[in-house]
Motif scaffolding. Structure first.
Motif, PDB file in Angstrom:
ATOM      1  N   ASP A 160      86.900 112.957  34.594  1.00  0.00           N
ATOM      2  CA  ASP A 160      86.287 113.712  35.686  1.00  0.00           C
ATOM      3  C   ASP A 160      84.861 114.120  35.354  1.00  0.00           C
ATOM      4  OD1 ASP A 160      88.871 113.436  36.506  1.00  0.00           O
ATOM      5  OD2 ASP A 160      89.345 115.576  36.517  1.00  0.00           O
ATOM      6  N   GLU A 161      84.616 114.380  34.076  1.00  0.00           N
ATOM      7  CA  GLU A 161      83.280 114.800  33.663  1.00  0.00           C
ATOM      8  C   GLU A 161      82.246 113.720  33.959  1.00  0.00           C
ATOM      9  OE1 GLU A 161      86.318 117.146  31.526  1.00  0.00           O
ATOM     10  OE2 GLU A 161      86.029 115.002  31.858  1.00  0.00           O
ATOM     11  N   ALA A 166      84.726 119.632  34.264  1.00  0.00           N
ATOM     12  CA  ALA A 166      83.942 119.064  35.368  1.00  0.00           C
ATOM     13  C   ALA A 166      83.583 120.120  36.404  1.00  0.00           C
ATOM     14  CB  ALA A 166      84.708 117.915  36.013  1.00  0.00           C
TER      15      ALA A 166
END
Length: 378
Positions: free
Chosen positions: A299-300, A46
């Motif tokens: 998170d990505e 991320a």
């Protein structure tokens, strides 16, 4: 999950709400750089996505404890900016411990109410067999050698919380906070400076869980969704520091985008996807090849939907808070459709429910494939 009304909104609405403008793609090269601070409990793909994205000014990466202890997370973040040739981006130390929650309190809670699937830095073993390895348990001040190599640069001496406060004052109404770990840093910033949230442009966070429905039983990441079958409102980032999450979600942000666990259960960092990412850019290949597969893209997703809101398939408008009473529901997500909230300063949020997973993978790959700067920007 018991939501009285499912008010799913199409991506056009999500695009209108995110950032306050109707943007369905990353900004053009002519656009002014979007300022962002990443508040994370580790470091990974991320951060590289945001560092690689065009017209994005990553002001800093602040690290606190969550999935791993803070100091280990700081080491990962330092190594990440080195690999990305972005040592101009400061890495700052945040909170080591939650506001009130602790490992001992979590052990006591489990004795009363049952086992948690994931405990982050407090994790000693899995409750049941799983394909993912158990992360090594260690003390807060221990930093193990990193598989991607140890960093050669140092973290900033400025505390993460003071940095975030300073930056929203320096650039009022311009700084997005992307929070992908527990919310301890943000809660401390808000308590130190009550104008903190209102001075930021927006908050985009990964946390909470409403009722994940898109579990793919054919993928290893589905093992992370086992908890949701019986506890659909429980998610690690909120559960690690419920008091902090409640403080942050009741702060007067101009705009909030929530990425709960819901869309992540349809994604996975598969061996095939890791191979594709490693092939995209030799600079990242060595580190990516060492990544363990079988994890969702938590998170990505948060980074991606901020960069490109068209990845959102469905979202809805909800008021969100966190249960901070130490009982069976400690850390669970609370949510209401507009008009049903208790009106105790809960904020209206755009909650991402589903995303276009194949498009997400292609978008991540395209960002990592971008050439790295030959030297850190000045």
């Amino acid at each position: 999950m018991r939501i009285l009304r499912a008010l799913f909104r199409p991506v056009a609405l999500a695009a209108t709400l995110i950032g306050g403008t109707a943007v369905c793609a990353p900004p053009s090269h002519a656009a002014e750089a979007r300022k962002v601070i990443v508040d994370d409990d580790g470091s990974g793909i991320a951060e590289w996505m945001l560092l690689q994205a065009p017209n994005v000014d990553v002001l800093g990466i602040t690290i606190l404890s969550g999935d791993v202890w803070r100091d280990e997370g700081v080491a990962h973040a330092l190594r990440a900016v080195e690999i990305a040739h972005r040592t101009d981006v400061p890495v700052l130390r945040g909170a080591v411990y939650p506001l009130l929650n602790s490992e001992k309190l979590t052990d006591r809670w489990e004795a009363l109410y049952g086992k948690l699937v994931w405990k982050g830095a407090w994790m000693k073993k899995w409750v049941e067999p799983t394909v993912q390895s158990t992360p090594p348990y260690h003390a807060p001040d221990v930093v193990p050698h990193l598989p991607e190599g140890d960093p050669t640069i140092k973290a900033s001496d400025e505390p993460a919380v003071m940095f975030m406060i300073r930056k929203v004052h320096e650039f009022p109404g311009q700084v997005t906070i992307i929070a992908t770990g527990p919310m301890t840093d943000l809660a401390l910033a808000q308590r130190l400076d009550p104008s903190f949230a209102s001075l930021a442009k927006e908050l985009v966070y990964m946390g909470g869980s409403l009722n994940p429905q898109q579990v793919r039983p054919d993928v290893a990441a589905a093992q992370f969704a086992r908890e949701f079958a019986n506890s659909p409102r429980r998610e690690f980032n909120f559960r690690f520091d419920p008091e902090a999450a409640s403080i942050v979600l009741r702060a007067p942000w101009r705009h909030i985008v929530a990425v709960p666990a819901d869309p992540s259960t349809a994604t996975e960092l598969t061996p095939e996807f890791l191979h594709k990412l490693a092939a995209a850019n030799p600079a990242f290949a060595g580190t990516i090849s060492k990544r363990e597969p079988g994890f969702p893209l938590w998170d990505e997703i948060a980074a991606a939907v901020w960069l490109d809101p068209s990845l959102i398939k469905h979202s809805e408008e909800l008021y969100v808070d966190v249960n901070s009473q130490f009982g069976a529901g400690y850390g669970d997500t609370l949510s209401w459709t507009p008009g049903y909230q208790p009106d105790l300063d809960e904020q209206r949020e755009t909650v991402v429910r589903t995303i276009d997973a194949p498009k997400l993978e292609a978008f991540i790959t395209s960002l990592l494939a971008r050439p790295l700067p030959s030297s850190p920007p000045k």
